[in-house]
Design an enzyme around this catalytic site. Structure first.
Site, mmCIF file in Angstrom:
data_model
loop_
_atom_site.group_PDB
_atom_site.id
_atom_site.type_symbol
_atom_site.label_atom_id
_atom_site.label_comp_id
_atom_site.label_asym_id
_atom_site.label_seq_id
_atom_site.Cartn_x
_atom_site.Cartn_y
_atom_site.Cartn_z
ATOM 1 C CE LYS A 177 -36.486 -0.495 -0.303
ATOM 2 N NZ LYS A 177 -36.567 -0.084 -1.717
ATOM 3 C CB THR A 209 -39.893 10.781 -0.080
ATOM 4 O OG1 THR A 209 -41.331 10.658 -0.102
ATOM 5 C CG2 THR A 209 -39.472 11.567 1.152
ATOM 6 N N GLY A 211 -39.102 8.411 -5.575
ATOM 7 C CA GLY A 211 -37.934 7.746 -6.131
ATOM 8 C C GLY A 211 -36.906 7.290 -5.124
ATOM 9 C CB THR A 212 -36.786 7.109 -1.411
ATOM 10 O OG1 THR A 212 -38.062 6.447 -1.300
ATOM 11 C CG2 THR A 212 -36.956 8.572 -1.092
ATOM 12 N N GLY A 213 -36.742 4.545 -3.240
ATOM 13 C CA GLY A 213 -36.366 3.139 -3.372
ATOM 14 C C GLY A 213 -35.515 2.878 -4.598
ATOM 15 C CB CYS A 214 -35.750 4.129 -8.089
ATOM 16 S SG CYS A 214 -37.447 3.689 -8.479
#
Length: 272
Positions: A177, A209, A211-214
């Site tokens: 990412k 933003t 929690g975007t990766g989760c």
């Protein structure tokens, strides 16, 4: 029979609801999968930061896994932060025990501040015990740097140079990412084991933003649970998180960095 798509998240709890288990379950639901959870840690957390962490013992994590797998037909599993080597081994042993085939590993290892969240022995165990079982791993740039013991990449070319070494850790595929790069576009690199794909979306100007990766890794997991092929699941997961970020400012949550809008396609104003 109508087999319900079931996804399991193994991760920490976010009391503020924006990341971790809470974000995972929201993304599962938004994308049509029934969500189960195994909680690895409790956090006292809000939009302004983490105020405390209480780790769950490896034994109780294993008990949760036994409860879920002995009764519920889980199709796909997502793994978030596992804080200790003993926890990683307990999770890996149970994934092997229950024959999990679709596994998304989000190697959460670096805090927003840049500090490493895992000790070196836990990172080593993650690389040896879990990553080789993964259908896809989804590191951001600082996490990819930790996995490879390199500097954090500053360009897309430097990102590309990490793809093959990450694949050599043993996962079936890799999604790097690129959200930490400074550009007008958000570029992720996905290698499906055969071909490298560049996934691009417009960068959204928002502070919300959290929690975007989760959310991205759990979106991919939900789609895999529904039987979507890996390449399409990654692309659709990328589209979903881009839309969730684009609608994040419709929410008014907390005083800091708020969450993305997991249910942007479902929530309607009262009266509609």
């Amino acid at each position: 029979m109508n087999h319900t798509p079931i996804a399991l998240t193994i991760a920490g709890s976010d009391s503020g609801g924006g990341a971790g288990i809470q974000a995972d379950l929201k993304a599962f639901s938004a994308l049509g999968a029934y969500g189960c959870s195994v909680i690895t840690a409790l956090t006292a957390q809000n939009t302004q930061g983490v105020q405390g962490i209480f780790d769950v013992t490896p034994e109780f994590i294993a008990a949760q896994l036994d409860s879920v797998f002995s009764d519920i037909a889980v199709k796909a599993v997502k793994i978030g932060m596992l804080s200790q080597a003993s926890v990683i081994r307990a999770v890996a042993d149970n994934l092997e025990k229950y024959g999990v085939e679709l596994l998304v590993v989000d190697p959460v290892m670096v805090a927003t501040s840049g500090d490493k969240l895992l000790q070196d022995d836990a990172i080593k165990t993650l690389k040896e015990c879990l990553i080789p079982k993964a259908t896809v791993i989804t590191p951001n740039l600082p996490e990819a740097a930790v996995l490879l013991n390199r500097d954090v990449p500053q360009t897309i070319a430097e990102m590309e140079s990490m793809v093959e070494p990450l694949l050599e850790l043993g996962s079936r595929s890799v999604l790097i990412k690129g959200g930490h790069l400074s550009s007008d576009e958000s570029v992720d690199l996905f290698h499906d084991g055969n071909t490298l794909h560049r996934l691009t979306s417009k960068r959204i100007p928002t502070e919300n933003t959290h929690g975007t990766g989760c959310t991205l890794s759990s979106a991919i997991t939900a789609l895999l649970a529904r039987g979507v092929e890996l390449n399409e699941a990654v692309r659709k997961g990328k589209d979903y998180i881009a839309s969730a970020i684009a609608h994040a400012d419709e929410l008014d949550i907390g005083k800091g960095h708020g969450p993305v809008h997991h249910f942007h396609a479902l929530w309607k104003p009262l009266g509609e």
